[in-house]
Design an enzyme around this catalytic site. Sequence first.
Site, PDB file in Angstrom:
ATOM      1  N   GLY A  43      40.774  37.352  32.467  1.00  0.00           N
ATOM      2  CA  GLY A  43      40.848  38.196  33.664  1.00  0.00           C
ATOM      3  C   GLY A  43      41.253  39.634  33.424  1.00  0.00           C
ATOM      4  N   GLU A  98      47.986  41.972  32.542  1.00  0.00           N
ATOM      5  CA  GLU A  98      47.604  40.796  33.335  1.00  0.00           C
ATOM      6  C   GLU A  98      46.767  41.244  34.530  1.00  0.00           C
ATOM      7  OE1 GLU A  98      46.860  37.921  33.569  1.00  0.00           O
ATOM      8  OE2 GLU A  98      48.530  36.565  33.949  1.00  0.00           O
ATOM      9  N   ASP A  99      45.890  40.360  34.996  1.00  0.00           N
ATOM     10  CA  ASP A  99      45.078  40.687  36.163  1.00  0.00           C
ATOM     11  C   ASP A  99      45.885  40.525  37.452  1.00  0.00           C
ATOM     12  OD1 ASP A  99      45.250  37.924  35.931  1.00  0.00           O
ATOM     13  OD2 ASP A  99      43.093  37.580  35.851  1.00  0.00           O
ATOM     14  N   ASP A 102      51.019  35.473  40.222  1.00  0.00           N
ATOM     15  CA  ASP A 102      51.130  34.634  41.417  1.00  0.00           C
ATOM     16  C   ASP A 102      52.437  33.837  41.340  1.00  0.00           C
ATOM     17  OD1 ASP A 102      50.574  33.168  43.699  1.00  0.00           O
ATOM     18  OD2 ASP A 102      49.063  31.904  42.776  1.00  0.00           O
ATOM     19  N   LYS A 130      51.115  39.184  43.674  1.00  0.00           N
ATOM     20  CA  LYS A 130      51.160  38.381  44.907  1.00  0.00           C
ATOM     21  C   LYS A 130      52.574  37.800  45.013  1.00  0.00           C
ATOM     22  CE  LYS A 130      47.722  35.260  44.534  1.00  0.00           C
ATOM     23  NZ  LYS A 130      46.572  34.357  44.749  1.00  0.00           N
ATOM     24  N   PHE A 151      43.364  34.166  48.057  1.00  0.00           N
ATOM     25  CA  PHE A 151      42.696  33.980  46.776  1.00  0.00           C
ATOM     26  C   PHE A 151      41.646  35.068  46.601  1.00  0.00           C
ATOM     27  CE2 PHE A 151      39.986  32.195  43.520  1.00  0.00           C
ATOM     28  CZ  PHE A 151      40.944  31.803  42.595  1.00  0.00           C
ATOM     29  N   VAL A 152      41.834  35.888  45.578  1.00  0.00           N
ATOM     30  CA  VAL A 152      40.959  37.042  45.384  1.00  0.00           C
ATOM     31  C   VAL A 152      40.127  36.896  44.107  1.00  0.00           C
ATOM     32  CG1 VAL A 152      42.386  38.658  46.690  1.00  0.00           C
ATOM     33  CG2 VAL A 152      42.855  38.318  44.260  1.00  0.00           C
ATOM     34  N   ASP A 158      38.453  35.401  38.587  1.00  0.00           N
ATOM     35  CA  ASP A 158      37.375  34.438  38.814  1.00  0.00           C
ATOM     36  C   ASP A 158      37.740  33.360  39.825  1.00  0.00           C
ATOM     37  OD1 ASP A 158      39.297  33.062  37.054  1.00  0.00           O
ATOM     38  OD2 ASP A 158      37.765  31.491  36.949  1.00  0.00           O
ATOM     39  N   ARG A 164      33.832  37.256  38.110  1.00  0.00           N
ATOM     40  CA  ARG A 164      34.620  38.209  37.305  1.00  0.00           C
ATOM     41  C   ARG A 164      33.935  39.569  37.226  1.00  0.00           C
ATOM     42  NH1 ARG A 164      38.596  35.290  34.536  1.00  0.00           N
ATOM     43  NH2 ARG A 164      38.004  33.244  33.769  1.00  0.00           N
TER      44      ARG A 164
HETATM   45  P1  IMP Z   1      50.589  32.457  37.795  1.00  0.00           P
HETATM   46  O1  IMP Z   1      50.895  31.739  36.502  1.00  0.00           O
HETATM   47  O2  IMP Z   1      50.595  31.519  38.974  1.00  0.00           O
HETATM   48  O3  IMP Z   1      51.418  33.682  38.022  1.00  0.00           O
HETATM   49  O4  IMP Z   1      49.066  32.871  37.756  1.00  0.00           O
HETATM   50  C1  IMP Z   1      48.539  33.841  36.949  1.00  0.00           C
HETATM   51  C2  IMP Z   1      47.086  33.536  36.687  1.00  0.00           C
HETATM   52  O5  IMP Z   1      46.511  32.729  37.721  1.00  0.00           O
HETATM   53  C3  IMP Z   1      46.262  34.798  36.693  1.00  0.00           C
HETATM   54  O6  IMP Z   1      46.155  35.349  35.412  1.00  0.00           O
HETATM   55  C4  IMP Z   1      44.909  34.310  37.187  1.00  0.00           C
HETATM   56  O7  IMP Z   1      44.156  33.808  36.111  1.00  0.00           O
HETATM   57  C5  IMP Z   1      45.246  33.169  38.111  1.00  0.00           C
HETATM   58  N1  IMP Z   1      45.278  33.601  39.521  1.00  0.00           N
HETATM   59  C6  IMP Z   1      46.350  33.704  40.334  1.00  0.00           C
HETATM   60  N2  IMP Z   1      46.000  34.121  41.571  1.00  0.00           N
HETATM   61  C7  IMP Z   1      44.645  34.278  41.532  1.00  0.00           C
HETATM   62  C8  IMP Z   1      43.671  34.713  42.499  1.00  0.00           C
HETATM   63  O8  IMP Z   1      43.962  35.046  43.668  1.00  0.00           O
HETATM   64  N3  IMP Z   1      42.382  34.741  42.080  1.00  0.00           N
HETATM   65  C9  IMP Z   1      41.996  34.411  40.814  1.00  0.00           C
HETATM   66  N4  IMP Z   1      42.871  34.008  39.880  1.00  0.00           N
HETATM   67  C10 IMP Z   1      44.189  33.938  40.238  1.00  0.00           C
END
Ligand code: IMP
Length: 179
Positions: A43, A98-99, A102, A130, A151-152, A158, A164
Amino acid sequence: MRNDIKEILFTTEQIEDKAAQLAKQLEVDYQDKKPILLGLLKGSIPFIGDLMKHMNIPIQIEFMDVSSYHGGTTSSGQVKILKDLDISVENRHIIIVEDIVDTGFTLTKVIALLKHRGAASVEVVTMLDKPEGRIVEMEPKYIGFTIPKAFVVGYGLDYDEYYRNLPYVGILKEEVYMK
Ligand code: IMP
């Protein structure tokens, strides 16, 4: 693909401007540190590309692939390292690219690993944050845009490996993943 998008949140121009601003800030903060920009695949690819071209200091580019989503729209909480670094990070300054952040699971795991391996410092630059999704405490130092819990997709992000390549960030229509 546009038909699957409920709302465009950030245009290409807005994202590129923000990446350039963040790059200039990183340039000042890491002037003599020869940092490693560590992109998390897949991402972060467009974002790291936009950041690096605006950073006029010596930097190294590396990648890791870690996964916590397994194709859905919610985190599994299990972070797996699919591709590890093949260089030493000992005494190096690391900027994780990082993209989106969450739950915070992914970065918490990667930061702990890099510190355990002797990195001199570890900070995070993320295009999107987020904060309402957070389960573990994690505050990226450099944030592009803060978004609500939706969810984006696009600009690297993706759903099930698609979208992507959209040049903007948009909210995916729920019916796409409720099918
Ligand atoms: P975390 O571990 O929950 O913080 O998530 C981080 C990873 O989850 C990101 O690098 C994304 O790959 C994926 N992710 C989290 N939210 C989204 C979203 O809204 N769309 C797409 N991928 C997401």
